[in-house]
Design a protein around this motif. Structure first.
Motif, PDB file in Angstrom:
ATOM      1  N   PRO A 221      -7.496  -2.098  10.446  1.00 31.08           N
ATOM      2  CA  PRO A 221      -8.866  -2.634  10.395  1.00 31.08           C
ATOM      3  C   PRO A 221      -9.479  -2.571   8.992  1.00 31.08           C
ATOM      4  CG  PRO A 221      -8.586  -1.209  12.304  1.00 31.08           C
ATOM      5  CD  PRO A 221      -7.368  -1.024  11.462  1.00 31.08           C
ATOM      6  N   LEU A 222      -9.171  -1.499   8.255  1.00 29.50           N
ATOM      7  CA  LEU A 222      -9.705  -1.375   6.898  1.00 29.50           C
ATOM      8  C   LEU A 222      -9.080  -2.406   5.966  1.00 29.50           C
ATOM      9  CD1 LEU A 222     -11.524   0.170   4.921  1.00 29.50           C
ATOM     10  CD2 LEU A 222      -9.687   1.850   4.644  1.00 29.50           C
TER      11      LEU A 222
ATOM     12  N   ILE B 116      -6.513  -1.662  -3.737  1.00 28.50           N
ATOM     13  CA  ILE B 116      -6.414  -1.407  -2.300  1.00 28.50           C
ATOM     14  C   ILE B 116      -5.936   0.019  -2.037  1.00 28.50           C
ATOM     15  CG2 ILE B 116      -5.105  -1.978  -0.210  1.00 28.50           C
ATOM     16  CD1 ILE B 116      -5.157  -4.907  -1.138  1.00 28.50           C
ATOM     17  N   MET B 117      -4.897   0.444  -2.762  1.00 29.89           N
ATOM     18  CA  MET B 117      -4.369   1.787  -2.546  1.00 29.89           C
ATOM     19  C   MET B 117      -5.382   2.847  -2.950  1.00 29.89           C
ATOM     20  SD  MET B 117      -1.649   1.053  -1.062  1.00 29.89           S
ATOM     21  CE  MET B 117      -1.227   2.781  -0.783  1.00 29.89           C
ATOM     22  N   GLN B 118      -6.189   2.570  -3.952  1.00 28.72           N
ATOM     23  CA  GLN B 118      -7.241   3.500  -4.364  1.00 28.72           C
ATOM     24  C   GLN B 118      -8.269   3.674  -3.255  1.00 28.72           C
ATOM     25  OE1 GLN B 118     -10.002   2.342  -7.615  1.00 28.72           O
ATOM     26  NE2 GLN B 118      -9.385   4.261  -8.603  1.00 28.72           N
ATOM     27  N   VAL B 119      -8.641   2.582  -2.603  1.00 28.56           N
ATOM     28  CA  VAL B 119      -9.605   2.650  -1.493  1.00 28.56           C
ATOM     29  C   VAL B 119      -9.004   3.409  -0.312  1.00 28.56           C
ATOM     30  CG1 VAL B 119     -10.924   1.309   0.186  1.00 28.56           C
ATOM     31  CG2 VAL B 119     -10.795   0.536  -2.180  1.00 28.56           C
ATOM     32  N   LEU B 120      -7.726   3.150  -0.007  1.00 29.47           N
ATOM     33  CA  LEU B 120      -7.076   3.859   1.101  1.00 29.47           C
ATOM     34  C   LEU B 120      -7.009   5.357   0.830  1.00 29.47           C
ATOM     35  CD1 LEU B 120      -4.100   1.513   2.072  1.00 29.47           C
ATOM     36  CD2 LEU B 120      -6.382   1.612   3.058  1.00 29.47           C
ATOM     37  N   LYS B 121      -6.688   5.713  -0.411  1.00 28.17           N
ATOM     38  CA  LYS B 121      -6.610   7.132  -0.782  1.00 28.17           C
ATOM     39  C   LYS B 121      -7.963   7.809  -0.642  1.00 28.17           C
ATOM     40  CE  LYS B 121      -5.183  10.214  -4.532  1.00 28.17           C
ATOM     41  NZ  LYS B 121      -4.637  10.302  -5.910  1.00 28.17           N
ATOM     42  N   LYS B 122      -9.029   7.081  -0.986  1.00 28.29           N
ATOM     43  CA  LYS B 122     -10.380   7.639  -0.939  1.00 28.29           C
ATOM     44  C   LYS B 122     -10.876   7.803   0.484  1.00 28.29           C
ATOM     45  CE  LYS B 122     -15.121   6.717  -2.492  1.00 28.29           C
ATOM     46  NZ  LYS B 122     -16.006   5.769  -3.241  1.00 28.29           N
TER      47      LYS B 122
ATOM     48  N   GLY C 253      -4.277  12.222   3.510  1.00 31.78           N
ATOM     49  CA  GLY C 253      -2.890  12.423   3.936  1.00 31.78           C
ATOM     50  C   GLY C 253      -2.184  11.115   4.243  1.00 31.78           C
ATOM     51  N   ASN C 254      -1.313  11.157   5.262  1.00 29.73           N
ATOM     52  CA  ASN C 254      -0.590   9.971   5.727  1.00 29.73           C
ATOM     53  C   ASN C 254       0.179   9.287   4.600  1.00 29.73           C
ATOM     54  OD1 ASN C 254      -1.541   9.414   8.728  1.00 29.73           O
ATOM     55  ND2 ASN C 254      -3.331  10.089   7.569  1.00 29.73           N
ATOM     56  N   ARG C 255       0.922  10.077   3.825  1.00 27.61           N
ATOM     57  CA  ARG C 255       1.604   9.527   2.652  1.00 27.61           C
ATOM     58  C   ARG C 255       2.728   8.558   3.019  1.00 27.61           C
ATOM     59  NH1 ARG C 255       5.906  13.501   1.326  1.00 27.61           N
ATOM     60  NH2 ARG C 255       5.841  15.129   2.911  1.00 27.61           N
TER      61      ARG C 255
ATOM     62  N   ALA D 157       4.462   2.804   3.075  1.00 26.63           N
ATOM     63  CA  ALA D 157       4.907   1.572   3.736  1.00 26.63           C
ATOM     64  C   ALA D 157       3.956   0.421   3.442  1.00 26.63           C
ATOM     65  CB  ALA D 157       5.002   1.803   5.243  1.00 26.63           C
ATOM     66  N   ILE D 158       2.661   0.690   3.481  1.00 22.47           N
ATOM     67  CA  ILE D 158       1.662  -0.334   3.190  1.00 22.47           C
ATOM     68  C   ILE D 158       1.784  -0.802   1.741  1.00 22.47           C
ATOM     69  CG2 ILE D 158      -0.826  -0.729   2.893  1.00 22.47           C
ATOM     70  CD1 ILE D 158      -1.192   1.187   5.335  1.00 22.47           C
ATOM     71  N   GLN D 159       1.918   0.134   0.818  1.00 23.26           N
ATOM     72  CA  GLN D 159       2.044  -0.226  -0.595  1.00 23.26           C
ATOM     73  C   GLN D 159       3.282  -1.083  -0.837  1.00 23.26           C
ATOM     74  OE1 GLN D 159       2.786   2.993  -3.436  1.00 23.26           O
ATOM     75  NE2 GLN D 159       1.331   2.039  -4.831  1.00 23.26           N
ATOM     76  N   THR D 160       4.404  -0.736  -0.193  1.00 23.64           N
ATOM     77  CA  THR D 160       5.632  -1.508  -0.351  1.00 23.64           C
ATOM     78  C   THR D 160       5.430  -2.947   0.123  1.00 23.64           C
ATOM     79  OG1 THR D 160       6.956   0.482  -0.024  1.00 23.64           O
ATOM     80  CG2 THR D 160       8.084  -1.621   0.220  1.00 23.64           C
ATOM     81  N   ALA D 161       4.777  -3.115   1.276  1.00 28.82           N
ATOM     82  CA  ALA D 161       4.531  -4.461   1.798  1.00 28.82           C
ATOM     83  C   ALA D 161       3.614  -5.251   0.864  1.00 28.82           C
ATOM     84  CB  ALA D 161       3.917  -4.370   3.198  1.00 28.82           C
ATOM     85  N   LEU D 162       2.603  -4.608   0.316  1.00 23.54           N
ATOM     86  CA  LEU D 162       1.683  -5.286  -0.599  1.00 23.54           C
ATOM     87  C   LEU D 162       2.378  -5.666  -1.906  1.00 23.54           C
ATOM     88  CD1 LEU D 162      -1.521  -3.102  -0.076  1.00 23.54           C
ATOM     89  CD2 LEU D 162      -1.092  -5.401   0.824  1.00 23.54           C
ATOM     90  N   LEU D 163       3.245  -4.794  -2.396  1.00 26.83           N
ATOM     91  CA  LEU D 163       3.998  -5.112  -3.608  1.00 26.83           C
ATOM     92  C   LEU D 163       4.990  -6.251  -3.352  1.00 26.83           C
ATOM     93  CD1 LEU D 163       4.671  -1.517  -4.976  1.00 26.83           C
ATOM     94  CD2 LEU D 163       3.252  -3.279  -6.064  1.00 26.83           C
TER      95      LEU D 163
END
Length: 242
Positions: A73-74, A86-92, A96-98, A103-109
Motif C-alpha cells: 500500500p505504501l 523510495i528505499m529511504q522512505v521505506l527505511k524511515k 527491520g524487515n531487511r 526483494a523490493i529494492q531488487t525489483a525496483l532496480l
C-alpha cells in the motif's frame, strides 16, 4: 508510478535433507515479488531465508505478509521518486524487515535497468568479472554420502568449492566429518564450513585449530552472531578466514 505489487511463495523440495545446526530442511521456500509500473515495466525480486525462523528474524511467510499488508500500500502512493528515494522512505517508515526490503529494492532496480536499456550490472557501476565460481553445499550429515555427492560434482566439472554445514554434533565429531571429506577429495578441492553459530568460544578455539591444521579454507559463523568480541579474538588468533 507503481500500480501492482504481487508476492508469491514458491516451495522447492531439496535433493536430500539439508541438515544444519539450526534446522533440517526438506524444502526451500522462495519469496518472489513482482512490481508493475504505470509505464509498462515489470520488475522481479527475491527474498529467501532458510530454516524458518532458525536463520533470521524473518520467515518466507512473514516476508510475504508484511509486503502485502504494509509495503505494497505504501509503494502505490509514490509518484516521481527514484529507487534511492523510495528505499529511504521505506527505511524511515518501516523498521527491520531487511529481507523484504532487499526483494523490493531488487525489483525496483530491475525496472530501472529496463528503463535505461542497460544490464543491471551497468546501472550499479559495471561488472568486475565475467564469471564467478559457485560452491556446492554438502549437508546430508553423512560422511560417505557427502563424499559421493562431491565427487559426482567434481567429475561433472560443476564444482570444486564445497561448503559443509556442521554444528549439530560434538566439535570432535564435526571436525572428523569435515577432515575425512577433505582428505577424500584432495588438496586441490576447497572446503569451507558453516557452523551456524553453534559453538561457544572455547569450542570454536578447539574446532578452528583442528580445521585450520586440516587444510580447511574458511569457517563461517562459528559463534553467536552478536558475540563480536569473541569473533574478534578468534580472527586475531587464527590464520584461517573466519
Amino acid at each position: 508510478m507503481i500500480t501492482s505489487v504481487e508476492t508469491l511463495l514458491v516451495e522447492i523440495p531439496t535433493i536430500r535433507p539439508h541438515k544444519m545446526a539450526v534446522a533440517t530442511m526438506q524444502t526451500q521456500t522462495l519469496v518472489l515479488i513482482k512490481i508493475e509500473t504505470s509505464d509498462g515495466f515489470i520488475g522481479w525480486g527475491e527474498a529467501t531465508t532458510i530454516g524458518g525462523l532458525g536463520y533470521g528474524e524473518e520467515s518466507p511467510e512473514s516476508i510475504k505478509t508484511n509486503i502485502d499488508t504494509y509495503f505494497a500500500p505504501l509503494l502505490k502512493t509514490f509518484t516521481d521518486l527514484n529507487v534511492a528515494q523510495i528505499m529511504q522512505v521505506l527505511k524511515k517508515n518501516i523498521n527491520g524487515n531487511r529481507f523484504a526490503k532487499c526483494a523490493i529494492q531488487t525489483a525496483l532496480l530491475d525496472i530501472q535497468a529496463q528503463r535505461l536499456g542497460l544490464p543491471l550490472s551497468e546501472v550499479l557501476g559495471g561488472r568486475l568479472r565475467d564469471s564467478v565460481p559457485v560452491l556446492w553445499v554438502l549437508a546430508s550429515g553423512d560422511t560417505d554420502k557427502d563424499i559421493a555427492e562431491a565427487k559426482k560434482m567434481i567429475e561433472a566439472k560443476r564444482h570444486n568449492f564445497f561448503k559443509l554445514k556442521i554444528g549439530s554434533r560434538a566439535v570432535e565429531a564435526d571436525v572428523e566429518h569435515v577432515l575425512t571429506i577433505k582428505k577424500a577429495l584432495g588438496a586441490d578441492i576447497s572446503i569451507r564450513v558453516d557452523v551456524n553459530r553453534a559453538w561457544s568460544e572455547l569450542e570454536a578455539i578447539k574446532g578452528i585449530q583442528l580445521l585450520q591444521d586440516g587444510g580447511v579454507d574458511l569457517i563461517e559463523q562459528p559463534c553467536a552472531i552478536d558475540n563480536i568480541d569473541a569473533m574478534e579474538r578468534l580472527t586475531r588468533r587464527f590464520d584461517i578466514a573466519i
